[in-house]
Structure formats: structure tokens, C-alpha cells
Design a protein around this motif. Structure first.
Motif, PDB file in Angstrom:
ATOM      1  N   LEU A   1      42.774  55.149  38.928  1.00  0.00           N
ATOM      2  CA  LEU A   1      42.803  53.418  38.400  1.00  0.00           C
ATOM      3  C   LEU A   1      44.102  53.403  39.439  1.00  0.00           C
ATOM      4  O   LEU A   1      43.725  51.565  40.334  1.00  0.00           O
ATOM      5  CB  LEU A   1      43.126  53.160  37.282  1.00  0.00           C
TER       6      LEU A   1
ATOM      7  N   SER B   1      40.997  50.040  40.725  1.00  0.00           N
ATOM      8  CA  SER B   1      41.546  49.068  39.844  1.00  0.00           C
ATOM      9  C   SER B   1      42.011  47.903  40.766  1.00  0.00           C
ATOM     10  O   SER B   1      42.529  48.258  41.800  1.00  0.00           O
ATOM     11  CB  SER B   1      42.172  48.809  38.676  1.00  0.00           C
TER      12      SER B   1
ATOM     13  N   ASN C   1      40.136  50.707  32.313  1.00  0.00           N
ATOM     14  CA  ASN C   1      41.243  49.831  33.093  1.00  0.00           C
ATOM     15  C   ASN C   1      41.964  50.102  33.631  1.00  0.00           C
ATOM     16  O   ASN C   1      42.156  49.455  34.381  1.00  0.00           O
ATOM     17  CB  ASN C   1      39.552  49.471  33.362  1.00  0.00           C
TER      18      ASN C   1
END
Length: 293
Positions: A223, A227, A292
């Protein structure tokens, strides 16, 4: 119990227990404010969820389970406060809000972290829980996982590995201590709070925790580069910018994603024997690899 119900139960019970336990606060108002700020700044309560998910397999949820969930969240909060300090990761954001040392100051953040750590054991040693043998077992488990045998050692390896080329074995050792040890203890403490002594069941929980604890950190590494800052609630590419060792850096992004799936399968295989009562742990494993942020 599905994941939404488990999350609601965990947040309600753990948050209530933490708030009730903090009513007798220090005369130092700023310290108390910093502790509250760090405990209630939007955490997902994943670790309390693991405690409750484990406990409900073996017996009814009790005040001892609540104390376990609250204590482990206090340790987790302390670790994040200290993790964010300039001498550690030097982060300005945590869960989209200013980190404790930014909101207050560095000295206050250090003391708030210290106070949160001891607060965890204050919770577990409360005589009103009236279960001295189990309380001692819980204190031993949490102190082992959060100190020199667990989380603190993981953080030390992490700091020593910045700007270094480490191998996969060292990286796994770091994560199994820094993140995995506390997750492993969540499962142990949930079972202990119900006085479970089924060694085979406890071993299966431990294998689940070993796999899902590592998966949690590998997913964090992924992530950090896939992200964004707003979704993460902290600075994107923080690990990459600090030249810290991560799984994507060491084995590549696609191999890291495959590792998460493999670890997820290992974890869920261990708890099939629990049937319907193991379903919350399956859903938690699903959440950990699909989240996420």
C-alpha cells in the motif's frame, strides 16, 4: 457474526473499557489529553477485533476479554506514538490527523507513549477482574510480545536496516517481531480470557496468527507504493523515501502480492476446524489482504 458486527462489538466494548479506565486521570491535563488523542484518533481496532474473534470461539466474552482488547490497543497506540517521533519514522500524519508530537510536542508525545504502555498493564492487573492466574498469563503474553522479545526488537531491526541491503530472512524476522508479535498475542489473549487450555486449538490459532501477521505487514508495504496519501491517512512513499527495506523492494510488487495471497491461504486453512465460530477470523483475514489503508 460477520465482520461489520465484529467491528461494532469490538469498537463499542474496547472503547468503553478504555474510556472508563481513563476516568481517573493524571493531574497533568496535557498528558491525559495526549493519551486520549492517541487512543481515539480513528483507529480501526483490528487488534481488539482479533481478541474478540478468538475469545468467542471458546466461550462467552467477559470483562477479562474486554480488558485484553483494551490493553492491547493501548500498547498499539503507544507504539504508533513512538513510531512517529522524529528519532524514529519522523511522520507528520497518522490516520489523516497530525501525529501526537505535531499536535502537542515531542516531549509530550514521548511521555504519552510511556503512559499508554504502562496503562496497558494497569488495565490487566486490575484486582476487580478477580482472575489472578489468567491475569498473570495475559500480562506475561503481552509483555513478551511488546518488549525486547517482540515489537521493540522489530523496531530496532527496522531502524538498523535503513539504507541497508538486507536479505529476505532478516526482513521477515523484522516483521514477525515488529507487527506479527502483537497480532499473534491478540489471538492468544482472546483464548486466555476464556480460560481455554486446548493445546491443539491454541496451536492452530498461533499458525493462523503467524501467517496473517506477516500478510498484514506485506500488505502495508504494498500500500505504501500503490495507494495515496489521502486514502492511507499518512504520507505515501514514506518507506521508499526513507530507503527502508520492504517486500516490494526486495522481491518485487507482483511477488509481494502473491505472497499475501499465499499467507492468506495458510492462515484460513488453520481455522477450518473451528467451523462457523472461526468465520470472523476468516473475514478478518480477508479484510487484511484486501484493505486499502
Amino acid at each position: 457474526m460477520n465482520l461489520k458486527q465484529l467491528n461494532e462489538l469490538s469498537c463499542d466494548r474496547a472503547n468503553s473499557y478504555l474510556k472508563d479506565s481513563l476516568t481517573k486521570y493524571s493531574p497533568a491535563d496535557t498528558l491525559h489529553e495526549a493519551m486520549l488523542y492517541s487512543l481515539f484518533n480513528g483507529g480501526k481496532r483490528v487488534r481488539p477485533m482479533l481478541v474478540y474473534a478468538s475469545a468467542q470461539i471458546f466461550g462467552p466474552i467477559s470483562p477479562l476479554t474486554d480488558a485484553s482488547a483494551a490493553a492491547i490497543e493501548a500498547i498499539h497506540a503507544y507504539s504508533l506514538v513512538h513510531d512517529d517521533l522524529p528519532a524514529m519514522d519522523d511522520d507528520d500524519l497518522r490516520r489523516g490527523k497530525p501525529t501526537c508530537h505535531i499536535q502537542f510536542d515531542e516531549a509530550t508525545a514521548i511521555l504519552a507513549g510511556d503512559a499508554l504502555q504502562t496503562f496497558a498493564f494497569e488495565i490487566l492487573s486490575n484486582p476487580q477482574l478477580s482472575s489472578p492466574k489468567s491475569q498473570l498469563h495475559l500480562i506475561q503474553a503481552l509483555s513478551h510480545a511488546s518488549g525486547r522479545h517482540g515489537m521493540v526488537t522489530g523496531q530496532m531491526i527496522d531502524l538498523a536496516s535503513v539504507n541497508q541491503n538486507i536479505n529476505r530472512e532478516t526482513l521477515e524476522t523484522m516483521h514477525r517481531h515488529k507487527t506479527g508479535a502483537l497480532i499473534r498475542t491478540c489471538l492468544q489473549m482472546g483464548a486466555i480470557s476464556t480460560h481455554c487450555d486446548d493445546k491443539d486449538a491454541l496451536n492452530k490459532l498461533d499458525e493462523y496468527a503467524l501467517a496473517i501477521g506477516l500478510a498484514f505487514q506485506v500488505q502495508d508495504d504494498i500500500l505504501d507504493i500503490t495507494s495515496d496519501t489521502q486514502t492511507l491517512g499518512k504520507q505515501q512513499f514514506a518507506d521508499a523515501d526513507a530507503n527502508k527495506p520492504t517486500y516490494p523492494k526486495l522481491i518485487g510488487l507482483e511477488a509481494s502480492k502473491k505472497l499475501v495471497i499465499d499467507l492468506h491461504q495458510q492462515a484460513t486453512a488453520q481455522i477450518q476446524t473451528f467451523g462457523e465460530k472461526g468465520q470472523p477470523l476468516v473475514e478478518l483475514a480477508n479484510y487484511i489482504i484486501h484493505r486499502n489503508h
